[in-house]
Design an enzyme around this catalytic site. Structure first.
Site, PDB file in Angstrom:
ATOM      1  N   HIS A  69     109.979 -25.999  55.122  1.00  0.00           N
ATOM      2  CA  HIS A  69     109.165 -25.492  56.284  1.00  0.00           C
ATOM      3  C   HIS A  69     109.000 -24.442  56.638  1.00  0.00           C
ATOM      4  O   HIS A  69     108.219 -23.513  56.732  1.00  0.00           O
ATOM      5  CB  HIS A  69     109.731 -26.144  57.376  1.00  0.00           C
ATOM      6  CG  HIS A  69     110.191 -27.732  57.248  1.00  0.00           C
ATOM      7  ND1 HIS A  69     111.119 -28.413  58.080  1.00  0.00           N
ATOM      8  CD2 HIS A  69     109.476 -28.658  56.392  1.00  0.00           C
ATOM      9  CE1 HIS A  69     111.036 -29.830  57.472  1.00  0.00           C
ATOM     10  NE2 HIS A  69     110.068 -30.066  56.674  1.00  0.00           N
ATOM     11  N   ASN A 108     100.690 -27.560  42.895  1.00  0.00           N
ATOM     12  CA  ASN A 108     102.328 -27.674  43.014  1.00  0.00           C
ATOM     13  C   ASN A 108     102.758 -28.863  42.853  1.00  0.00           C
ATOM     14  O   ASN A 108     103.825 -29.064  42.006  1.00  0.00           O
ATOM     15  CB  ASN A 108     102.710 -26.923  44.306  1.00  0.00           C
ATOM     16  CG  ASN A 108     102.311 -25.663  44.966  1.00  0.00           C
ATOM     17  OD1 ASN A 108     101.831 -25.119  43.966  1.00  0.00           O
ATOM     18  ND2 ASN A 108     102.100 -25.348  46.277  1.00  0.00           N
ATOM     19  N   ASP A 109     102.247 -30.017  43.212  1.00  0.00           N
ATOM     20  CA  ASP A 109     102.964 -31.313  43.158  1.00  0.00           C
ATOM     21  C   ASP A 109     102.221 -31.879  41.796  1.00  0.00           C
ATOM     22  O   ASP A 109     103.247 -32.382  40.943  1.00  0.00           O
ATOM     23  CB  ASP A 109     102.455 -32.312  44.179  1.00  0.00           C
ATOM     24  CG  ASP A 109     103.521 -32.408  45.198  1.00  0.00           C
ATOM     25  OD1 ASP A 109     104.542 -32.244  44.833  1.00  0.00           O
ATOM     26  OD2 ASP A 109     102.873 -32.664  46.389  1.00  0.00           O
ATOM     27  N   CYS A 165      93.867 -25.612  44.109  1.00  0.00           N
ATOM     28  CA  CYS A 165      94.761 -25.189  45.436  1.00  0.00           C
ATOM     29  C   CYS A 165      96.290 -25.348  45.058  1.00  0.00           C
ATOM     30  O   CYS A 165      96.773 -26.199  44.500  1.00  0.00           O
ATOM     31  CB  CYS A 165      94.451 -26.113  46.477  1.00  0.00           C
ATOM     32  SG  CYS A 165      95.374 -25.821  48.071  1.00  0.00           S
TER      33      CYS A 165
END
Length: 747
Positions: free
Chosen positions: A364, A629-630, A677
């Site tokens: 976070h 990213n994932d 993205c």
């Protein structure tokens, strides 16, 4: 016998304190202390070794060995019995040192005539400072009581070292917290910053390690522990039954606060002459030393709980709270073990940089740091024990290095780097209002990622053509209870106002994995990144998703609305989520609310499975955004939080680029708009290769738009495609070397 040893220990500590109170210089103090310890322990030898650097110990004082060896005898970490004590942070107690495992003969010391050896690590809060050694001619193993007494002395020596009592000539006796230090870590957010240290949790300084009145010190400890217990009980009541993880931590706190063993050990330390504060810190140092040796996650967490509890107890005893009265510097670089998103948001943009001992690139705190465009380094081990408020520090977010108290050569080079970055930003400002049109006439639209209102001014300053990803989960993560629908409506309305008509893609709540809501009951999952997260949570808890969709519709208030569902793995998930959106729109119409002018509903392609969905999915979805990213971590089966594996795989790997190209081809065949993205979209070379693979829309952090646009405008995508094709034909694993060579040829 125990009482006699306690009395002798107190006498020795009293004599040590008297030695400290004298006007002698650091070397004289050390010499006097070794004599005191040798006499008290009835040993012929007492020696003190201190670290001169992270890998080297130096003999700094001795009673009984050759004096000529002082400051000349050195050994590497792990070398000899002394080096073994330092490396393992464990006691070595042997009656026959020459026959002990790891023994190394040091002829210049004259120690060959001494048989017995007892080595104790000198450490403070888990940081190894040196080794305390006693030796004798007689072959004997030191008793448990003697070992314990010497541990108490070693703890006091650690405190004295921390307070600068042994400052002298040479690196081993240089003043602590005064030398330049470099801390390598992991890049959490790119950028470079220079400033001064601001500690999130100021260190508690124990100035009175030795006490005269053990009865009064025991009373002080008892009073402080009782205050601590009451505080933990209050926190338990406040937590109630809402948060399982928080309750588990507080239960661990309560267990330790009521531990008879913990209390007994501290009372024994006090009876041996330590102050209440020093007794607590001795236990804390032991816990931290154990933590560094333990790989079991559960045990590390429990020791971490004990460490945190010890900090609370020290603050009660010393009165040194979080607010020390120190004034935050004008250019603060935040230093912390870890920090939550709400705490980080309270600091806001006043921070110039952030350096954390723990954390992760997907935490976070990292998300907030990116939103605020603040350079962030994580995994900078030991920096909280070395840095002091006000220390000069430079944060290299490009390389993942923090330079604490840098020397002039580092300062000069770093300032040159900052100047170059600033000059580059000025160049990028000149093309801010121009389109990213390549030399062969291809237009690539560049959007920015956002998650806070504070991000939105970057729409103008960066030259972004819209917001390609607005992370809605941050508003859920930074509070202790579910936000109200009216609060979300107000926020989304302000976002759309700030965008001034530019497209904003709102990603629905993406929680789970590393983003756990403090007020939602967590699931114990062996691999949360592959578990109950994002769209799966939304579909299983439709009330939450419906509330968010209602807020988005009402905030649009007649304006265009774009919504994107995260982590869609199969067509049915998108279909079900879209059905929920249609039902929500119909319900809002019945209630008389103004509907959006248009509604676009898309999905994030973050799992390889979605790339192979039926054609109908590509025809039904309004747009797709490749979540790099994932997708990359699942494509390579490499956890992006795992430093041991994530760096093994290159985004410009032929396999990954080919996979991206296939996705673009499927989208082109069905007329489905697609973008990329993620962090890689903001890296100019990667962005260039994505554009060469056919992507015409990229979304990134605002600061990356200028560099990416600058490179795209200079290049011919047709030529880049040829470089990639040739590299693929040659069977190369990655196109990076070939593309970099081509770019160098372009000047």
């Amino acid at each position: 016998m125990a009482e006699r040893l306690e009395s002798e220990s107190r006498k020795l500590l009293g004599r040590l304190r008297d030695a400290m109170a004298g006007l002698a210089a650091g070397q004289e103090r050390l010499d006097e202390i070794t004599s005191l310890i040798a006499d008290s322990m009835d040993c012929e030898v007492c020696s003190i070794y201190l670290f001169r650097d992270a890998e080297t110990l130096e003999l700094c004082a001795t009673k009984g060995l050759n004096k000529e060896a002082v400051h000349k005898t050195r050994m590497k970490l792990g070398e000899g019995l002394v080096g073994r004590v330092a490396k393992r942070r464990a006691i070595v107690n042997t009656p026959d040192a020459p026959q002990a495992k790891g023994f190394r003969y040091m002829p210049e010391t004259g120690e060959e005539v001494f048989s017995s050896f007892l080595g104790i690590p000198i450490q403070r809060l888990g940081e190894a400072l040196g080794v305390l050694v006693v030796q004798s001619r007689a072959a004997r193993e030191f008793s448990a009581d003697e070992v314990y007494a010497l541990e108490v002395v070693a703890m006091v020596l650690a405190e004295m070292t921390e307070l600068g009592a042994f400052v002298g000539e040479g690196a081993a006796m240089s003043a602590r917290h005064s030398q330049p230090a470099m801390f390598p870590g992991t890049v959490g957010q790119e950028g470079a910053a220079e400033g001064h240290v601001w500690l999130h949790e100021p260190r508690v300084v124990v100035t009175n390690p030795i006490a005269d009145d053990p009865v009064r010190e025991a009373e002080r400890l008892g009073e402080a522990v009782e205050e601590l217990r009451v505080g933990v009980d209050k926190m338990m009541q406040i937590a109630g039954g809402q948060d399982k993880d928080q309750r588990q931590v507080l239960e661990a706190y309560r267990m330790f606060a009521n531990s008879k063993g913990w209390m007994r050990r501290m009372q024994e330390d006090i009876s041996n002459g330590l102050s209440a504060e020093a007794a607590v810190e001795k236990e804390q140092s032991t816990a931290r030393a154990r933590m560094s040796q333990i790989t079991d996650g559960y045990l590390r967490e429990r020791l971490s709980d004990l460490d945190d509890l010890s900090n609370r107890l020290l603050r009660i005893l010393t009165g040194q709270g979080a607010d020390t009265g120190a004034e935050m510097p004008a250019d603060p670089i935040l230093i912390a073990r870890n920090i939550g998103p709400a705490e980080l948001l309270e600091y806001g943009r006043k921070l110039k940089g952030i350096v954390l001992e723990e954390g992760s690139v997907g935490s976070h705190a990292a998300v907030v740091a990116r939103a605020l465009a603040i350079p962030l380094i994580v995994h900078a081990q030991r920096i909280t024990t070395e840095a002091l408020n006000g220390d000069h520090i430079m944060v290299d977010g490009e390389q993942g290095i923090a330079h604490l108290r840098p020397d002039e050569s580092v300062v000069s080079a770093f300032r040159d780097k900052i100047a170059m970055l600033a000059a580059a930003q000025e160049r990028y400002a000149s093309i801010r209002d121009k389109s990213a049109i390549t030399q062969d006439g291809c237009t690539v639209t560049l959007h920015m990622n956002a998650g806070l209102m504070a991000d939105l001014p970057s729409l103008v300053s960066s030259g972004a053509e819209g917001v390609g990803l607005f992370r809605t989960e941050l508003q859920f993560l930074v509070r202790n209870q579910m936000p109200r629908r009216s609060e979300l409506v107000a926020l989304y309305d302000r976002v759309l106002d700030a965008a001034q008509g530019k497209r904003v893609v709102f990603r629905t709540l993406d929680i789970g994995s590393d983003k756990v809501l403090p007020y939602m009951k967590p699931n114990d999952e062996p691999n949360p990144a592959l578990g109950w997260r994002a769209i799966r949570v939304g579909l299983d808890k439709p009330g939450i998703m419906r509330m968010q969709l209602q807020a988005l519709i009402r905030a649009a208030n007649g304006r265009p609305l774009t919504v994107m569902f995260p982590f869609v793995a199969q067509m049915e998930e998108y279909t079900e989520a879209r059905r929920l959106m249609d039902k929500t729109v119909a319900a809002e119409a019945r209630l008389g609310h103004v509907l959006p002018e248009t509604i676009e509903i898309g999905a994030m392609l973050e799992t390889p499975s979605l790339a192979f969905a039926p054609n109908k999915f590509f025809e039904d979805v309004d747009f797709l955004s490749i979540g790099g990213n994932d997708l990359k971590q699942f494509f390579f089966a490499a956890d992006r939080e795992n430093e041991r594996v994530r760096r093994r795989y290159d985004t410009l790997n032929i396999s990954f680029l080919t996979f991206v190209e296939r996705i673009v081809e499927r989208c082109d065949a069905t007329g489905t708009p697609v973008s990329f993205c993620g962090e890689d979209a903001g890296r100019p070379v990667e962005a260039l290769c994505f554009a060469a693979m056919g992507l015409r829309s990229l979304s990134m952090r605002p600061a990356s738009i200028g560099p990416v646009k600058n490179l795209l405008r200079r290049c011919d995508l047709g030529e880049v495609r040829k470089v990639i094709a040739d590299s693929r034909h040659r069977g190369e694993m990655s196109v990076r070397p070939a593309v970099m060579e081509w770019l160098r040829g372009q000047g």
